[in-house]
Design a protein around this motif. Structure first.
Motif, PDB file in Angstrom:
ATOM      1  N   GLY A 102       8.798   8.652   1.483  1.00 28.66           N
ATOM      2  CA  GLY A 102       7.602   9.443   1.738  1.00 28.66           C
ATOM      3  C   GLY A 102       6.353   8.857   1.150  1.00 28.66           C
ATOM      4  O   GLY A 102       6.140   7.660   1.141  1.00 28.66           O
ATOM      5  N   LYS A 103       5.503   9.731   0.622  1.00 28.32           N
ATOM      6  CA  LYS A 103       4.191   9.285   0.174  1.00 28.32           C
ATOM      7  C   LYS A 103       4.258   8.424  -1.071  1.00 28.32           C
ATOM      8  O   LYS A 103       3.290   7.753  -1.408  1.00 28.32           O
ATOM      9  CB  LYS A 103       3.301  10.508  -0.090  1.00 28.32           C
ATOM     10  N   PHE A 104       5.396   8.443  -1.789  1.00 30.61           N
ATOM     11  CA  PHE A 104       5.517   7.637  -2.987  1.00 30.61           C
ATOM     12  C   PHE A 104       5.993   6.225  -2.681  1.00 30.61           C
ATOM     13  O   PHE A 104       5.926   5.362  -3.542  1.00 30.61           O
ATOM     14  CB  PHE A 104       6.478   8.308  -3.966  1.00 30.61           C
TER      15      PHE A 104
ATOM     16  N   MET B  12      10.889  -1.655   1.559  1.00 31.25           N
ATOM     17  CA  MET B  12      11.133  -1.591   0.124  1.00 31.25           C
ATOM     18  C   MET B  12      12.603  -1.276  -0.135  1.00 31.25           C
ATOM     19  O   MET B  12      13.157  -0.316   0.404  1.00 31.25           O
ATOM     20  CB  MET B  12      10.240  -0.537  -0.515  1.00 31.25           C
ATOM     21  N   ALA B  13      13.241  -2.105  -0.938  1.00 24.83           N
ATOM     22  CA  ALA B  13      14.661  -1.913  -1.245  1.00 24.83           C
ATOM     23  C   ALA B  13      14.949  -2.518  -2.613  1.00 24.83           C
ATOM     24  O   ALA B  13      14.154  -3.291  -3.159  1.00 24.83           O
ATOM     25  CB  ALA B  13      15.539  -2.560  -0.173  1.00 24.83           C
ATOM     26  N   THR B  14      16.114  -2.170  -3.145  1.00 24.37           N
ATOM     27  CA  THR B  14      16.537  -2.698  -4.434  1.00 24.37           C
ATOM     28  C   THR B  14      18.050  -2.833  -4.452  1.00 24.37           C
ATOM     29  O   THR B  14      18.751  -2.117  -3.722  1.00 24.37           O
ATOM     30  CB  THR B  14      16.081  -1.796  -5.597  1.00 24.37           C
ATOM     31  N   SER B  15      18.542  -3.727  -5.282  1.00 24.16           N
ATOM     32  CA  SER B  15      19.977  -3.937  -5.389  1.00 24.16           C
ATOM     33  C   SER B  15      20.594  -3.185  -6.555  1.00 24.16           C
ATOM     34  O   SER B  15      21.793  -3.276  -6.786  1.00 24.16           O
ATOM     35  CB  SER B  15      20.281  -5.433  -5.552  1.00 24.16           C
ATOM     36  N   GLY B  16      19.800  -2.427  -7.284  1.00 22.97           N
ATOM     37  CA  GLY B  16      20.319  -1.660  -8.417  1.00 22.97           C
ATOM     38  C   GLY B  16      19.357  -0.561  -8.820  1.00 22.97           C
ATOM     39  O   GLY B  16      18.140  -0.675  -8.623  1.00 22.97           O
ATOM     40  N   ARG B  17      19.897   0.496  -9.374  1.00 22.04           N
ATOM     41  CA  ARG B  17      19.062   1.634  -9.750  1.00 22.04           C
ATOM     42  C   ARG B  17      18.115   1.297 -10.887  1.00 22.04           C
ATOM     43  O   ARG B  17      17.075   1.937 -11.046  1.00 22.04           O
ATOM     44  CB  ARG B  17      19.943   2.815 -10.153  1.00 22.04           C
TER      45      ARG B  17
ATOM     46  N   ALA C 217       0.847  -1.187   0.000  1.00 19.28           N
ATOM     47  CA  ALA C 217       0.000   0.000   0.000  1.00 19.28           C
ATOM     48  C   ALA C 217       0.881   1.235   0.000  1.00 19.28           C
ATOM     49  O   ALA C 217       2.029   1.210   0.447  1.00 19.28           O
ATOM     50  CB  ALA C 217      -0.922   0.007   1.224  1.00 19.28           C
ATOM     51  N   VAL C 218       0.328   2.347  -0.488  1.00 18.37           N
ATOM     52  CA  VAL C 218       1.074   3.597  -0.536  1.00 18.37           C
ATOM     53  C   VAL C 218       0.954   4.310   0.802  1.00 18.37           C
ATOM     54  O   VAL C 218      -0.129   4.395   1.384  1.00 18.37           O
ATOM     55  CB  VAL C 218       0.541   4.500  -1.674  1.00 18.37           C
ATOM     56  N   ARG C 219       2.069   4.804   1.297  1.00 22.67           N
ATOM     57  CA  ARG C 219       2.073   5.556   2.549  1.00 22.67           C
ATOM     58  C   ARG C 219       1.582   6.963   2.256  1.00 22.67           C
ATOM     59  O   ARG C 219       2.181   7.706   1.496  1.00 22.67           O
ATOM     60  CB  ARG C 219       3.497   5.582   3.121  1.00 22.67           C
ATOM     61  N   HIS C 220       0.498   7.364   2.878  1.00 26.86           N
ATOM     62  CA  HIS C 220      -0.119   8.659   2.613  1.00 26.86           C
ATOM     63  C   HIS C 220       0.417   9.694   3.605  1.00 26.86           C
ATOM     64  O   HIS C 220      -0.080   9.851   4.712  1.00 26.86           O
ATOM     65  CB  HIS C 220      -1.641   8.568   2.700  1.00 26.86           C
ATOM     66  N   VAL C 221       1.449  10.403   3.187  1.00 22.52           N
ATOM     67  CA  VAL C 221       2.053  11.401   4.060  1.00 22.52           C
ATOM     68  C   VAL C 221       1.108  12.558   4.316  1.00 22.52           C
ATOM     69  O   VAL C 221       0.993  13.059   5.434  1.00 22.52           O
ATOM     70  CB  VAL C 221       3.380  11.897   3.436  1.00 22.52           C
ATOM     71  N   ASP C 222       0.414  12.979   3.289  1.00 20.95           N
ATOM     72  CA  ASP C 222      -0.476  14.128   3.462  1.00 20.95           C
ATOM     73  C   ASP C 222      -1.570  13.840   4.478  1.00 20.95           C
ATOM     74  O   ASP C 222      -1.920  14.700   5.298  1.00 20.95           O
ATOM     75  CB  ASP C 222      -1.100  14.508   2.119  1.00 20.95           C
ATOM     76  N   ALA C 223      -2.111  12.613   4.452  1.00 21.26           N
ATOM     77  CA  ALA C 223      -3.177  12.272   5.393  1.00 21.26           C
ATOM     78  C   ALA C 223      -2.654  12.268   6.827  1.00 21.26           C
ATOM     79  O   ALA C 223      -3.322  12.735   7.752  1.00 21.26           O
ATOM     80  CB  ALA C 223      -3.762  10.907   5.042  1.00 21.26           C
ATOM     81  N   VAL C 224      -1.436  11.748   7.018  1.00 15.86           N
ATOM     82  CA  VAL C 224      -0.856  11.731   8.363  1.00 15.86           C
ATOM     83  C   VAL C 224      -0.585  13.147   8.843  1.00 15.86           C
ATOM     84  O   VAL C 224      -0.828  13.487   9.998  1.00 15.86           O
ATOM     85  CB  VAL C 224       0.441  10.891   8.367  1.00 15.86           C
ATOM     86  N   THR C 225      -0.086  13.991   7.948  1.00 14.89           N
ATOM     87  CA  THR C 225       0.219  15.372   8.321  1.00 14.89           C
ATOM     88  C   THR C 225      -1.044  16.119   8.704  1.00 14.89           C
ATOM     89  O   THR C 225      -1.084  16.853   9.711  1.00 14.89           O
ATOM     90  CB  THR C 225       0.920  16.087   7.157  1.00 14.89           C
TER      91      THR C 225
END
Length: 456
Positions: free
Chosen positions: A188-190, A202-207, A159-167
């Motif tokens: 952040g929210k993205f 969420m993580a990645t081993s390469g760009r 799910a997407v973290r909604h920064v605006d809603a928390v703020t």
């Protein structure tokens, strides 16, 4: 005449042990020669109430079942118990006869929850001690690396973290905290979070690869025979540089030896890491990162004077530290009169600035010394770094390919740590069994006359 095998086995009698039916070269038979779990029952006795309830599964039998699964690449409990029903080697290794009922797969789950990750760390630590005693690990030259492990979650659970809603819900208290997160597409929210396994990040081993819910395993491998000296699991977002010094301290405690040299890839090339290695008198064979050039007058042309704590620009002007604070270093700024009229000003300064500011990270002198050392690597340094690529990275590849560590089996950081400890213990037992076999062959070779050994 063509033979015919009677498949109607109405009765099956076994005279002797199931061990007679397991080949000597089978992995479980080889590991059994070096596996010692006689201490385990006393270690977990405090978790069981004497004389209360039904007798539980013998602790050694439970651990042997788990180890058998990791050694054979059967890491899921349900599949392991189905295989144990028909696999004589697993039955013998765990101590169950043909007539005995195997435990339900849920019993192994309850044992893991009851014991906790630290009990399984002790099992892994015992394998390290056994390898040190056997002389196949010394703890003097170690290789460090980290690898992402995909969490056991589906994409639909993100799910997407909604920064605006928390703020909006909490007012100004979270506004400053979230301000920095709004600027990045990866935070952040993205940034997505996992609802079914919050410990996985969420993580990645390469760009060029997408973010995935992951854990990160930090492994330390001995140079001698590839024995795993230490493993630890964190969330996927933890940077390698944040963990390496603590892991090296843990290795020194576990082995009782002083680490002389450590190798790692450029992902660990941070000033604080080099400074920590110097404080511990450890030689670091770590390639330094190329300095990112974001200006036509790059930072490498500014010289830092550690003795007087100041920076000199390419034209010899002084930049002094100011009061601006950042987590990883300090700002050094020039004076406007020094930059006014300088021939490098059109290149060095942006259109809206009249002074030059540079960031000097903490422990910057240690980073400079590491860069100079990298330019003077010896043949031994090059050899050790080549060994790092197949010692340390080879361990992660072996664990993922043969022992099921490519993906988390269960959810939660505690369960992921248990999986990592059992995987590392299984690999160490393989190393120990191979060393024992090599020793036996060497003794046999010494007893056989050379001419007979040549004919054989």
């Amino acid at each position: 005449m063509i033979g015919r095998q009677n498949r109607d086995q109405l009765e099956f009698f076994v005279c002797g042990s199931l061990r007679d039916l397991v080949p000597d070269e089978h992995i479980l038979a080889r590991v059994d020669r070096v596996l010692d779990l006689g201490w385990l029952k006393d270690d977990v006795a405090d978790l069981y109430a004497p004389g209360v309830g039904r007798p539980g599964i013998d602790p050694e039998a439970a651990v042997r079942l788990m180890l058998a699964g990791f050694l054979l690449g059967i890491v899921h409990d349900r599949r392991l118990m189905r295989e144990a029903q028909v696999n004589l080697a697993i039955r013998w290794f765990a101590g169950f006869g043909l007539h005995e009922r195997l435990p339900d797969h849920s019993s192994l789950t309850r044992i893991r929850h009851r014991w906790g990750a630290e009990r399984f760390r002790r099992i892994f630590a015992r394998t390290v001690t056994a390898c040190m005693t056997a002389g196949i690990a010394k703890g003097e030259v170690v290789h460090v690396d980290a690898s992402l492990i995909r969490a056991d979650v589906a994409w639909e659970s993100l799910a997407v973290r909604h920064v605006d809603a928390v703020t909006n819900a909490n007012g100004d208290r979270t506004a400053e905290t979230q301000e920095g997160q709004r600027k990045s597409r990866k935070t952040g929210k993205f940034k997505k979070v996992c609802l079914t396994d919050p410990d996985a990040t969420m993580a990645t081993s390469g760009r060029n690869r997408r973010l995935e819910p992951s854990y990160k395993q930090h492994g330390t491998v001995d140079d001698e025979c590839g024995v795993i000296l230490d493993v630890e699991v964190t969330t996927g977002e933890i940077n390698e540089g944040q963990a390496i010094l603590d892991r090296l301290d843990a290795v020194a405690v576990a082995t009782g030896a002083s680490i002389g040299t450590v190798t790692a890839d450029a992902g660990y090339a941070y000033a604080k890491v080099f400074a920590g290695l110097e404080a511990r008198e450890i030689t670091g064979v770590i390639p330094t990162k190329a300095e990112p050039i974001r200006s036509k007058v790059p930072l490498r042309r500014f010289r830092y004077d550690a003795k007087h704590d100041l920076v000199k620009c390419p034209r010899g002007k002084i930049l002094r530290p100011n009061k601006a604070k950042i987590s990883h270093g300090r700002f050094f700024a020039s004076k406007a009169r020094d930059c006014k009229g300088c021939d490098l000003a059109p290149l060095c300064l942006s259109a809206s600035r009249v002074t030059k500011s540079v960031v000097i990270v903490h422990d910057y002198p240690a980073l400079l010394r590491a860069r100079r050392r990298r330019d003077r690597w010896s043949e031994e340094d090059d050899r050790l770094y080549r060994r790092h690529r197949w010692r340390s990275e080879g361990f992660h590849g072996e664990a993922k390919t043969w022992h099921g560590l490519a993906r988390a089996v269960r959810r939660g950081l505690g369960n992921m740590r248990i999986q990592a400890f059992l995987t590392a213990a299984a690999i160490n037992l393989k190393r120990l069994a191979a060393a024992l076999l090599a020793t036996i062959f060497a003794l046999i070779a010494q007893q056989i006359p050379r001419n007979e050994l040549t004919r054989a």
